[in-house]
Design a protein around this motif. Structure first.
Motif, PDB file in Angstrom:
ATOM      1  N   ASP A  98      -6.994   2.103  -3.235  1.00  0.00           N
ATOM      2  CA  ASP A  98      -5.942   1.765  -3.947  1.00  0.00           C
ATOM      3  C   ASP A  98      -5.012   2.207  -4.669  1.00  0.00           C
ATOM      4  O   ASP A  98      -4.206   2.123  -4.548  1.00  0.00           O
ATOM      5  CB  ASP A  98      -6.665   0.904  -4.341  1.00  0.00           C
ATOM      6  CG  ASP A  98      -7.751   0.282  -4.436  1.00  0.00           C
ATOM      7  OD1 ASP A  98      -7.072  -0.917  -3.306  1.00  0.00           O
ATOM      8  OD2 ASP A  98      -8.947  -0.293  -5.190  1.00  0.00           O
ATOM      9  N   ILE A  99      -5.509   4.158  -4.320  1.00  0.00           N
ATOM     10  CA  ILE A  99      -4.817   4.714  -4.764  1.00  0.00           C
ATOM     11  C   ILE A  99      -3.512   5.418  -4.028  1.00  0.00           C
ATOM     12  O   ILE A  99      -2.752   4.932  -4.623  1.00  0.00           O
ATOM     13  CB  ILE A  99      -5.438   6.274  -5.275  1.00  0.00           C
ATOM     14  CG1 ILE A  99      -6.592   5.802  -7.066  1.00  0.00           C
ATOM     15  CG2 ILE A  99      -4.530   7.470  -5.791  1.00  0.00           C
ATOM     16  CD1 ILE A  99      -7.287   6.725  -7.537  1.00  0.00           C
ATOM     17  N   LEU A 100      -4.247   5.535  -3.156  1.00  0.00           N
ATOM     18  CA  LEU A 100      -3.103   5.991  -1.796  1.00  0.00           C
ATOM     19  C   LEU A 100      -2.033   4.741  -1.039  1.00  0.00           C
ATOM     20  O   LEU A 100      -0.910   5.465  -1.053  1.00  0.00           O
ATOM     21  CB  LEU A 100      -3.731   6.739  -0.459  1.00  0.00           C
ATOM     22  CG  LEU A 100      -5.060   7.359  -0.963  1.00  0.00           C
ATOM     23  CD1 LEU A 100      -5.734   8.240   0.625  1.00  0.00           C
ATOM     24  CD2 LEU A 100      -4.257   8.688  -1.362  1.00  0.00           C
ATOM     25  N   ASP A 105       3.798   9.087  -1.373  1.00  0.00           N
ATOM     26  CA  ASP A 105       3.433  11.064  -1.071  1.00  0.00           C
ATOM     27  C   ASP A 105       2.520  11.385  -0.988  1.00  0.00           C
ATOM     28  O   ASP A 105       2.683  12.601  -0.159  1.00  0.00           O
ATOM     29  CB  ASP A 105       4.034  11.180  -2.697  1.00  0.00           C
ATOM     30  CG  ASP A 105       3.348  10.444  -4.291  1.00  0.00           C
ATOM     31  OD1 ASP A 105       2.581   9.605  -4.258  1.00  0.00           O
ATOM     32  OD2 ASP A 105       3.488  11.889  -4.951  1.00  0.00           O
ATOM     33  N   LEU A 106       1.562  11.065  -1.559  1.00  0.00           N
ATOM     34  CA  LEU A 106       0.042  11.818  -1.628  1.00  0.00           C
ATOM     35  C   LEU A 106      -0.371  11.626  -0.103  1.00  0.00           C
ATOM     36  O   LEU A 106      -1.205  12.765   0.610  1.00  0.00           O
ATOM     37  CB  LEU A 106      -1.606  11.203  -2.439  1.00  0.00           C
ATOM     38  CG  LEU A 106      -1.132  11.707  -4.037  1.00  0.00           C
ATOM     39  CD1 LEU A 106      -2.025  10.701  -4.954  1.00  0.00           C
ATOM     40  CD2 LEU A 106      -0.804  13.083  -4.234  1.00  0.00           C
ATOM     41  N   VAL A 107      -0.049  10.462   0.813  1.00  0.00           N
ATOM     42  CA  VAL A 107      -0.380  10.181   1.973  1.00  0.00           C
ATOM     43  C   VAL A 107       0.555  11.280   2.846  1.00  0.00           C
ATOM     44  O   VAL A 107       0.074  11.966   3.599  1.00  0.00           O
ATOM     45  CB  VAL A 107      -0.556   8.886   2.417  1.00  0.00           C
ATOM     46  CG1 VAL A 107      -1.079   8.689   4.026  1.00  0.00           C
ATOM     47  CG2 VAL A 107      -1.559   7.938   1.610  1.00  0.00           C
ATOM     48  N   ALA A 108       1.551  10.721   2.314  1.00  0.00           N
ATOM     49  CA  ALA A 108       2.999  11.277   3.866  1.00  0.00           C
ATOM     50  C   ALA A 108       2.062  13.314   3.757  1.00  0.00           C
ATOM     51  O   ALA A 108       2.795  14.033   4.642  1.00  0.00           O
ATOM     52  CB  ALA A 108       3.990  11.475   2.776  1.00  0.00           C
ATOM     53  N   SER A 109       1.659  13.769   2.508  1.00  0.00           N
ATOM     54  CA  SER A 109       1.590  15.664   1.867  1.00  0.00           C
ATOM     55  C   SER A 109       0.636  15.836   2.232  1.00  0.00           C
ATOM     56  O   SER A 109      -0.521  16.695   2.490  1.00  0.00           O
ATOM     57  CB  SER A 109       2.008  15.733   0.633  1.00  0.00           C
ATOM     58  OG  SER A 109       0.553  14.686   0.139  1.00  0.00           O
ATOM     59  N   GLY A 110      -0.784  14.501   3.213  1.00  0.00           N
ATOM     60  CA  GLY A 110      -1.729  15.348   3.663  1.00  0.00           C
ATOM     61  C   GLY A 110      -2.807  15.698   2.478  1.00  0.00           C
ATOM     62  O   GLY A 110      -3.987  17.204   2.479  1.00  0.00           O
ATOM     63  N   ALA A 111      -2.772  15.165   1.136  1.00  0.00           N
ATOM     64  CA  ALA A 111      -3.671  15.756   0.319  1.00  0.00           C
ATOM     65  C   ALA A 111      -5.050  15.171   0.120  1.00  0.00           C
ATOM     66  O   ALA A 111      -5.744  14.466   0.809  1.00  0.00           O
ATOM     67  CB  ALA A 111      -2.680  14.471  -1.026  1.00  0.00           C
ATOM     68  N   THR A 112      -5.475  16.383  -0.449  1.00  0.00           N
ATOM     69  CA  THR A 112      -6.915  16.707  -0.431  1.00  0.00           C
ATOM     70  C   THR A 112      -8.159  15.977  -0.763  1.00  0.00           C
ATOM     71  O   THR A 112      -7.025  15.332  -2.381  1.00  0.00           O
ATOM     72  CB  THR A 112      -7.657  18.128  -0.283  1.00  0.00           C
ATOM     73  OG1 THR A 112      -7.267  18.725  -1.743  1.00  0.00           O
ATOM     74  CG2 THR A 112      -7.076  18.302   0.510  1.00  0.00           C
ATOM     75  N   PRO A 113      -9.023  15.472  -1.385  1.00  0.00           N
ATOM     76  CA  PRO A 113      -9.426  14.850  -2.542  1.00  0.00           C
ATOM     77  C   PRO A 113      -9.247  15.972  -3.737  1.00  0.00           C
ATOM     78  O   PRO A 113      -8.957  15.199  -4.744  1.00  0.00           O
ATOM     79  CB  PRO A 113     -11.341  14.632  -2.393  1.00  0.00           C
ATOM     80  CG  PRO A 113     -11.600  14.581  -0.700  1.00  0.00           C
ATOM     81  CD  PRO A 113     -10.444  15.474  -0.190  1.00  0.00           C
ATOM     82  N   LEU A 114      -8.735  17.390  -3.903  1.00  0.00           N
ATOM     83  CA  LEU A 114      -9.035  17.971  -4.967  1.00  0.00           C
ATOM     84  C   LEU A 114      -7.519  17.363  -5.198  1.00  0.00           C
ATOM     85  O   LEU A 114      -7.299  17.532  -6.203  1.00  0.00           O
ATOM     86  CB  LEU A 114      -9.148  19.415  -4.518  1.00  0.00           C
ATOM     87  CG  LEU A 114      -9.059  19.922  -6.268  1.00  0.00           C
ATOM     88  CD1 LEU A 114     -10.200  20.010  -7.094  1.00  0.00           C
ATOM     89  CD2 LEU A 114      -9.688  21.926  -4.892  1.00  0.00           C
ATOM     90  N   ASP A 115      -6.509  17.384  -4.239  1.00  0.00           N
ATOM     91  CA  ASP A 115      -4.781  16.821  -4.686  1.00  0.00           C
ATOM     92  C   ASP A 115      -4.807  15.403  -5.505  1.00  0.00           C
ATOM     93  O   ASP A 115      -4.364  15.867  -6.485  1.00  0.00           O
ATOM     94  CB  ASP A 115      -4.194  17.300  -3.573  1.00  0.00           C
ATOM     95  CG  ASP A 115      -4.759  18.661  -2.621  1.00  0.00           C
ATOM     96  OD1 ASP A 115      -4.085  19.417  -3.231  1.00  0.00           O
ATOM     97  OD2 ASP A 115      -4.315  18.849  -1.383  1.00  0.00           O
ATOM     98  N   ILE A 116      -5.450  14.853  -4.790  1.00  0.00           N
ATOM     99  CA  ILE A 116      -5.675  13.392  -5.515  1.00  0.00           C
ATOM    100  C   ILE A 116      -5.881  13.441  -7.120  1.00  0.00           C
ATOM    101  O   ILE A 116      -5.355  12.958  -7.792  1.00  0.00           O
ATOM    102  CB  ILE A 116      -6.984  12.683  -4.326  1.00  0.00           C
ATOM    103  CG1 ILE A 116      -6.038  12.382  -3.598  1.00  0.00           C
ATOM    104  CG2 ILE A 116      -6.692  11.038  -5.251  1.00  0.00           C
ATOM    105  CD1 ILE A 116      -6.569  11.435  -2.026  1.00  0.00           C
ATOM    106  N   TYR A 117      -7.059  14.015  -7.398  1.00  0.00           N
ATOM    107  CA  TYR A 117      -7.528  14.607  -8.629  1.00  0.00           C
ATOM    108  C   TYR A 117      -6.939  15.431  -9.113  1.00  0.00           C
ATOM    109  O   TYR A 117      -6.601  15.263 -10.449  1.00  0.00           O
ATOM    110  CB  TYR A 117      -9.223  14.811  -8.877  1.00  0.00           C
ATOM    111  CG  TYR A 117     -10.359  14.107  -8.597  1.00  0.00           C
ATOM    112  CD1 TYR A 117     -10.953  13.738  -9.565  1.00  0.00           C
ATOM    113  CD2 TYR A 117     -10.651  13.197  -6.909  1.00  0.00           C
ATOM    114  CE1 TYR A 117     -12.560  12.869  -9.395  1.00  0.00           C
ATOM    115  CE2 TYR A 117     -11.989  12.642  -7.285  1.00  0.00           C
ATOM    116  CZ  TYR A 117     -12.297  12.777  -7.788  1.00  0.00           C
ATOM    117  OH  TYR A 117     -13.587  11.176  -8.430  1.00  0.00           O
ATOM    118  N   GLU A 118      -6.447  16.285  -9.027  1.00  0.00           N
ATOM    119  CA  GLU A 118      -4.726  16.818  -9.512  1.00  0.00           C
ATOM    120  C   GLU A 118      -3.734  16.094  -9.892  1.00  0.00           C
ATOM    121  O   GLU A 118      -2.903  15.550 -11.524  1.00  0.00           O
ATOM    122  CB  GLU A 118      -4.744  18.737  -8.670  1.00  0.00           C
ATOM    123  CG  GLU A 118      -2.791  18.771  -9.656  1.00  0.00           C
ATOM    124  CD  GLU A 118      -3.638  19.635 -10.033  1.00  0.00           C
ATOM    125  OE1 GLU A 118      -2.113  19.771 -11.065  1.00  0.00           O
ATOM    126  OE2 GLU A 118      -4.590  19.415 -11.156  1.00  0.00           O
TER     127      GLU A 118
END
Length: 193
Positions: A98-100, A105-118
């Motif tokens: 749901d968040i992605l 932009d988080l998907v496009a940047s290849g965000a890690t779980p830590l990046d998502i929490y940030e």
């Protein structure tokens, strides 16, 4: 690399929300059958460690305490709020999907779980999270066992190993094993299934 004492780090076993890819943060969900098996595998690894009577610590959150009760063979341990998982603000309890979907932009940047929490609005953020982990580590005065959370483990292990915190999200984040941290190095201890 920082001069911290020997640490055995245990991530809690799989929870219902881990299985659903739901952000827990400082909320809680119970261990699954797999999570209980993860903790029992850790318990097999901890026999020899516990014989040397290291200091024992756990996050006060239920999933870490449930894991500690099993993995530490019922030994008494101290809880410390600095070992709680990173707070994810309003995203706690929401699924990663749901968040992605809302944040391509988080998907496009290849965000890690830590990046998502940030990126979580109203969340704790990595700078504050790292500061409380460092505060805890600085208080350790001898060999210690820590039972806590995945993202906390990534940041803690990066700190102890001298890895830049922005790279912490790339570290492994496994359940059912024990991460041994000593002299700036990491060894993953595993028990047979």
């Amino acid at each position: 690399m920082s001069d911290y004492p020997k640490i055995w780090f245990l991530r809690h076993g799989q929870t219902e929300w881990n299985r659903e890819y739901r952000l827990q943060g400082q909320l809680d969900s119970p261990l699954t059958a797999q999570g209980l098996a993860d903790a029992r595998r850790q318990a097999r690894l901890m026999h020899a460690v516990l014989a040397d009577t290291p200091a024992l610590f756990a996050s006060p959150l239920g999933r870490a305490r449930q894991t500690a009760d099993i993995a530490l063979h019922g030994r008494a341990y101290r809880t410390d709020p600095r070992l709680m998982e990173i707070h994810a603000g309003g995203w706690q309890g929401r699924t990663r999907a749901d968040i992605l979907a809302e944040r391509p932009d988080l998907v496009a940047s290849g965000a890690t779980p830590l990046d998502i929490y940030e990126a979580a609005e109203g969340g704790e953020g990595i700078v504050a999270f790292h500061a409380r982990i460092r505060s805890f580590l600085r208080d350790l005065d001898g060999p210690s066992v820590l039972v806590a959370h995945g993202l906390l483990g990534q940041v803690l292990r990066a700190e102890v190993r001298g890895i830049p915190i922005p790279e912490a999200g790339a570290l492994s984040n496994r359940q059912g094993c024990v991460y041994l941290l000593e002299n700036g190095t990491e060894t993953v201890l595993e028990a047979p299934e």
